[in-house]
Scaffold this motif. Structure first.
Motif, PDB file in Angstrom:
ATOM      1  N   GLY A  14       0.759  -1.516   0.373  1.00 61.13           N
ATOM      2  CA  GLY A  14      -0.228  -0.009  -0.011  1.00 61.13           C
ATOM      3  C   GLY A  14       0.924   1.386   0.146  1.00 61.13           C
ATOM      4  O   GLY A  14       0.548   2.185  -0.768  1.00 61.13           O
ATOM      5  N   GLU A  15       1.834   1.092   0.929  1.00 65.09           N
ATOM      6  CA  GLU A  15       2.621   2.115   0.635  1.00 65.09           C
ATOM      7  C   GLU A  15       3.306   2.702  -0.404  1.00 65.09           C
ATOM      8  O   GLU A  15       3.007   3.967  -1.237  1.00 65.09           O
ATOM      9  CB  GLU A  15       3.906   2.442   1.041  1.00 65.09           C
TER      10      GLU A  15
ATOM     11  N   PHE B 265       0.910   4.111  -3.055  1.00 64.93           N
ATOM     12  CA  PHE B 265       0.163   4.950  -2.672  1.00 64.93           C
ATOM     13  C   PHE B 265       1.098   6.289  -3.008  1.00 64.93           C
ATOM     14  O   PHE B 265       1.552   7.753  -2.606  1.00 64.93           O
ATOM     15  CB  PHE B 265      -0.516   5.587  -1.285  1.00 64.93           C
ATOM     16  N   GLN B 266       2.032   5.914  -3.155  1.00 62.57           N
ATOM     17  CA  GLN B 266       4.020   6.947  -3.732  1.00 62.57           C
ATOM     18  C   GLN B 266       4.028   6.998  -5.111  1.00 62.57           C
ATOM     19  O   GLN B 266       4.582   8.064  -5.331  1.00 62.57           O
ATOM     20  CB  GLN B 266       5.115   6.030  -3.075  1.00 62.57           C
ATOM     21  N   ASN B 267       3.165   5.887  -5.541  1.00 63.46           N
ATOM     22  CA  ASN B 267       3.356   5.797  -7.051  1.00 63.46           C
ATOM     23  C   ASN B 267       2.166   5.524  -8.415  1.00 63.46           C
ATOM     24  O   ASN B 267       1.792   6.273  -9.536  1.00 63.46           O
ATOM     25  CB  ASN B 267       3.978   4.680  -7.214  1.00 63.46           C
TER      26      ASN B 267
ATOM     27  N   HIS C  31      -1.132   6.228  -7.218  1.00 61.56           N
ATOM     28  CA  HIS C  31      -2.470   6.320  -7.076  1.00 61.56           C
ATOM     29  C   HIS C  31      -3.052   8.017  -7.885  1.00 61.56           C
ATOM     30  O   HIS C  31      -3.983   8.283  -8.366  1.00 61.56           O
ATOM     31  CB  HIS C  31      -3.117   6.767  -5.660  1.00 61.56           C
ATOM     32  N   PHE C  32      -1.688   8.372  -8.273  1.00 61.24           N
ATOM     33  CA  PHE C  32      -2.126   9.636  -9.666  1.00 61.24           C
ATOM     34  C   PHE C  32      -3.032   8.934 -10.302  1.00 61.24           C
ATOM     35  O   PHE C  32      -3.340  10.419 -11.612  1.00 61.24           O
ATOM     36  CB  PHE C  32      -0.481   9.894 -10.024  1.00 61.24           C
ATOM     37  N   CYS C  33      -2.885   7.698 -10.856  1.00 59.89           N
ATOM     38  CA  CYS C  33      -3.627   7.650 -11.750  1.00 59.89           C
ATOM     39  C   CYS C  33      -4.770   6.736 -11.581  1.00 59.89           C
ATOM     40  O   CYS C  33      -6.032   6.564 -11.749  1.00 59.89           O
ATOM     41  CB  CYS C  33      -3.237   6.698 -13.830  1.00 59.89           C
TER      42      CYS C  33
ATOM     43  N   ASP D 198      -7.222   7.038  -5.108  1.00 66.34           N
ATOM     44  CA  ASP D 198      -7.397   6.794  -4.089  1.00 66.34           C
ATOM     45  C   ASP D 198      -8.106   5.248  -3.904  1.00 66.34           C
ATOM     46  O   ASP D 198      -7.727   4.577  -2.737  1.00 66.34           O
ATOM     47  CB  ASP D 198      -7.322   7.721  -3.095  1.00 66.34           C
TER      48      ASP D 198
ATOM     49  N   HIS E 105      10.650   1.376 -11.846  1.00 70.86           N
ATOM     50  CA  HIS E 105      10.889   2.278 -10.447  1.00 70.86           C
ATOM     51  C   HIS E 105      11.214   1.561  -9.443  1.00 70.86           C
ATOM     52  O   HIS E 105      11.170   1.278  -8.897  1.00 70.86           O
ATOM     53  CB  HIS E 105       9.747   2.583 -11.227  1.00 70.86           C
TER      54      HIS E 105
END
Lengths: 321, 612
Positions: free
Chosen positions: A222-223, A226-228, A230-232, A235, A296
């Motif tokens: 999950g970490e 939410f760092q990579n 969720h932008f697309c 959430d 990445h």
């Protein structure tokens, strides 16, 4: 209009069941009216239902479906209505009576309608022809395969993974062995809200300080998400992230039963590792902004984020058997 | 949970005096604190009492929601420091101090839980990563999570603390908006100057007034709202162009930010005029030049009549149209944005997202859209790009790298790390992104680029060159302008392949490049035709794929760190052929003949039947 939710996306089952339901209601109303001696003439009932279907398709569904698809539905529903109105000779006569009455001009009103039709029909045909001859540059429709067939093997960070046999190394029980049933029992509830089963149990809450094994790996996944991601993907993993509106194809909605719920975990591993550029041609690799995540993330991080996606959406990965 | 460190410590137990249940706000009644009653309520506000404290069961239910959905950004203790926080701008809310931006309550006061916070959770905060949770969480779950957040994570204040907390509530429902007439808008424009809104928001309201120096209560960079993008207003409640939201923000201010409340210094009437003006500036179908805020009667009239953009209900942003039409004009193409001929062709809104496919990724893109218009004549195509950028950025020194180089990691261009889940671990939290110049961080050039495929005529549909600077099989033609005045035409063959200069540079011309009041206007003219093997050979009546890239130098954008669009199509519309008019007329005539024949036959048949 927040109280009325449009049929979002193009969802044939919802659309067809809504249409069938409303037509059933019409039939009941028609039957009741007939019983009460207020029957609707067959002609108007047929035309009315057909128009209703057209308006439904045009305004109820968002984003709008193209004219060509509406035309197909229009033709099919037109045929159905034709069969209904021409079920017997008597019904057919009843249906065409208003049309013949207008053609014959049996009263002043009918003659007025006839005059109107004589003028309107050529104008309408001419107008329709004009709009179709007018050069128009609508958005081209390009159909893309969302889940293309995966390869047999994939090479990530120098290691070859045979997709048929590889297992997620973090999908493990308390003893540390691969165990899908154990982990499936610990995902969020598949219900409105999709919440974790127990917030005060370290077996179910990834954020519990005592969480270990599978559930701790979910938190680590999950970490990373939410760092990579969720932008697309958003959430809530529903494909409505911060930038989803800027990209085409739109990001996948993992909460939809048609995405990761339909796929093996190894397929998701392959898609995440290789990203948009790794798709075969039918998946439009040139247009997808999905990163090849091997650039990445490590292999371990990819497995964890895949597991988090299943945990958070409450879906089980599909198995090979 | 962290112990309560607050000014209320040692305050002793206070009875709630209210029943536990739904924390509905009751109308004003009951004893307020004695000093509070002497205070004068601002115009349009009324006093209300505190909400009831939620029950333990509801708080527990809310905890379950919080730790499934919210913790990832807002953090275990609600300090806005979850794993996602570092790569977000704006950052997730830190709940601990009870500071909330979007409220109906007076400046500095706690928000209404059942209205303000509930609507924030329901509709999200557009322009940030906070999504609308309606349809994802049930109404009950949304109320539960608020019970948890407001009692457990807001640590320094308490809604039921009668000694310190008061609720002066803006009675928005009871106020009727003033009609957005030209006169009202014009008065609003004057007031925006008088009340010094323009000092931060800029002369034309693009948020460029004081873009470098503003910080929020936690020291994070914050920038004034761009009034031209109402769909990004945090308080827009999925309802942009609703003037009441602007009125509310203006009346109550945004706690924790430099945006004050104007309730004490403006009348309700004045606030509606200002809200009408701000709302009128939000982009319309046609661009309206507001002359640095010197709004004359004709400008006010145009603003009053401007038609709002259609909003996509799935994204709450303007609707996209992926076809950019170019219209044919005779003679020389327009050399500036005031040319009347731009009105011949609609402008297209092109959304941009951060480039996050390849390193170095851009997680906080400050450019999120570009407006594009195109015209063509017999020899050239003119493209006008207009985009809002609060800062004009020109690199002070000559870059160390060549204009064709794309792999800039060797020069220290890196993406933001994900590390740091608390403030002290977070290397970025002290720094204001927009204040980079002040703090000695490098500022790069602003820029814009458009990419066409070379030999697009030969692409087997729907194949295209990769959106990210093409690929080896299908190279692309990239026309890139940067704010230091460089214009280059390059061939791109992949995201990590240096550009190759193309012998076309001399032919392409930047006829206008100007930054004014928070907006760039760049007009590029290029010949339609060049060497077929080297540059895109533009033909009319065809769909020519294109992709846009944009850079904001003050955001650290350079090389691959940029904003990027999806694929769009340029279509140079050909003149309408005469057959378009002839065939429909023939068809209409044919229909008349058919009608005559059908009716004639019918009449004959009736006559026969009647007589027979």
């Amino acid at each position: 209009m927040t109280w009325l939710k449009l049929v979002e996306g193009y969802m044939p089952m919802q659309m067809i069941s809504e249409l069938a339901g409303s037509i059933l209601v019409f039939a009941l109303v028609n039957w009741a009216l007939k019983r009460a001696g207020l029957g609707v003439p067959k002609f108007w009932a047929g035309v009315g239902v057909w128009l209703y279907i057209q308006l439904y398709l045009q305004y109820r569904i968002y984003p709008p479906i193209p004219f060509s698809v509406r035309a197909i539905y229009g033709t099919v529903s037109g045929c159905g209505i034709f069969m209904w109105v021409s079920g017997s000779e008597g019904e057919w006569q009843e249906f065409k009576r208003p049309i013949l009455n207008v053609m014959d001009g049996i009263s002043g009103v009918h003659r007025a309608v006839r005059l109107g039709a004589v003028i309107v029909i050529p104008v309408a045909f001419g107008g329709f022809a004009y709009t179709s001859f007018l050069p128009s540059f609508a958005e081209p429709i390009e159909l893309r395969t969302v889940h293309p067939a995966p390869p047999a093997t994939t090479k990530v960070h120098g290691k070859t993974f045979v997709l048929q046999v590889v297992e997620n190394p973090y999908r493990v029980n308390a003893a540390g062995n691969y165990d899908q049933a154990y982990t499936d029992a610990r995902i969020v509830e598949q219900a409105m809200g999709r919440l974790m089963k127990d917030v005060n149990d370290a077996d179910y809450n990834p954020w519990d300080p005592d969480a270990e094994g599978y559930i701790k790996y979910v938190r680590e996944g999950g970490e990373i998400f939410f760092q990579n991601c969720h932008f697309c993907h958003g959430d809530n993993l529903n494909g409505r992230g911060l930038w989803a509106y800027a990209f085409n194809p739109i990001p996948a909605n993992f909460t939809d039963a048609g995405t990761i719920a339909q796929l093996q975990e190894t397929f998701v591993f392959w898609r995440v590792s290789k990203g948009g550029i790794g798709l075969p041609g039918e998946g439009f690799p040139w247009a997808s902004v999905m990163p090849p995540w091997e650039q990445h993330l490590t292999v371990d991080e990819i497995w964890k984020v895949v597991m988090f996606e299943y945990w958070h959406t409450g879906y089980y990965p599909r198995t090979w058997d | 949970m962290r112990s309560k460190a607050s000014r209320h410590e040692g305050g002793g137990s206070r009875g709630w005096g209210l029943t536990v249940g739904l924390s509905l706000l009751l109308g004003l009644s009951g004893p307020g604190s004695s000093w509070g009653q002497e205070e004068v309520l601002p115009d349009g506000f009324s006093r209300q009492s505190a909400p009831a404290k939620p029950g333990a069961e509801q708080i527990e239910a809310g905890k379950r929601v919080y730790f499934t959905k919210c913790v990832w950004c807002h953090g275990v203790e609600g300090a806005g420091d979850g794993p996602g926080a570092v790569r977000l701008w704006p950052r997730p809310r830190n709940f601990n101090a009870g500071t909330f931006k979007i409220r109906h309550t007076a400046s500095g006061q706690l928000p209404l839980i059942d209205i303000d916070l509930f609507e924030t959770v329901t509709h999200g905060l557009p322009g940030s990563a906070m999504p609308p949770w309606e349809g994802i969480l049930t109404e009950q779950q949304r109320r539960d999570v608020l019970a948890f957040v407001t009692t457990q994570l807001v640590q320094d204040r308490e809604w039921q603390d009668e000694e310190f907390e008061e609720f002066f509530v803006l009675e928005l429902d009871k106020l009727t908006p003033k009609a957005a007439t030209a006169a009202s808008i014009q008065r609003g424009a004057e007031l925006v100057g008088e009340k010094k809104c323009i000092e931060c928001h800029g002369l034309e309201g693009r948020g460029d007034g004081n873009a470098f120096n503003l910080k929020d209560d936690w020291g994070f960079s914050i920038q004034p709202a761009d009034w031209h993008k109402c769909w990004n207003f945090r308080g827009s409640r999925q309802d942009p162009y609703n003037v009441a939201n602007i009125f509310r923000t203006f009346s109550t201010g945004l706690n924790g930010t430099p945006m004050p409340s104007f309730a004490d210094t403006t009348s309700v009437d004045e606030r509606w005029e200002i809200a009408n003006y701000v709302n009128a500036l939000c982009e319309r179908q046609h661009d309206i030049d507001i002359a640095e805020g010197q709004v004359t009667a004709p400008i006010a009239q145009a603003l009053a009549e401007g038609e709002p953009l259609a909003i996509d209900p799935l994204t709450d942003k303007p609707k996209s149209n992926f076809v950019i039409p170019a219209k044919y004009v005779e003679g020389a193409l327009p050399a500036d944005e005031h040319d009347e001929r731009w009105k011949l062709v609609p402008r297209r809104w092109i959304a941009l997202g951060g480039q996050i496919t390849h390193k170095p990724r851009n997680f906080v893109n400050r450019l999120d859209d570009v407006w594009v218009q195109t015209l063509y004549n017999d020899t050239h195509l003119a493209i006008m790009f207009r985009w809002d950028d609060r800062t004009k950025s020109v690199q002070a020194e000559e870059p160390e790298w060549d204009a064709t180089e794309v792999n800039l990691e060797d020069y220290g261009v890196a993406e933001q790390g994900p590390q740091g889940t608390t403030f002290s671990e977070d290397p970025f939290h002290q720094e204001s992104i927009a204040a980079k110049q002040k703090d000695g961080y490098p500022v790069y050039n602003d820029g814009i680029a458009v990419q066409f495929p070379i030999k697009w005529q030969e692409l087997p549909a729907p194949r295209k060159p990769r959106y990210f600077w093409g690929d080896e099989t299908f190279p692309v033609d990239i026309t890139k302008w940067t704010a230091d005045g460089t214009l280059g035409v390059y061939e791109g063959t992949g995201w990590d392949q240096d550009f190759t200069e193309v012998d076309f540079q001399e032919e392409v011309e930047v006829v206008k490049a100007e930054w004014a009041n928070g907006r760039w206007t760049v007009i590029i003219q290029r010949p339609l035709k060049g060497d077929y093997d080297e540059v895109a050979y533009l033909e009319r009546g065809q769909y020519i794929p294109l992709v846009l890239f944009a850079w904001d130098g003050h955001n650290g954008d350079v090389g691959r760190k940029m904003a990027v669009s999806a694929f769009y199509y340029l279509v140079m519309e050909p003149p309408i052929p005469t057959t378009t008019y002839i065939y429909p007329a023939l068809i209409a005539v044919g229909m008349v003949i058919v009608e005559g024949w059908v009716l004639g036959r019918r009449a004959n048949r009736r006559k026969r039947n009647g007589s027979g």
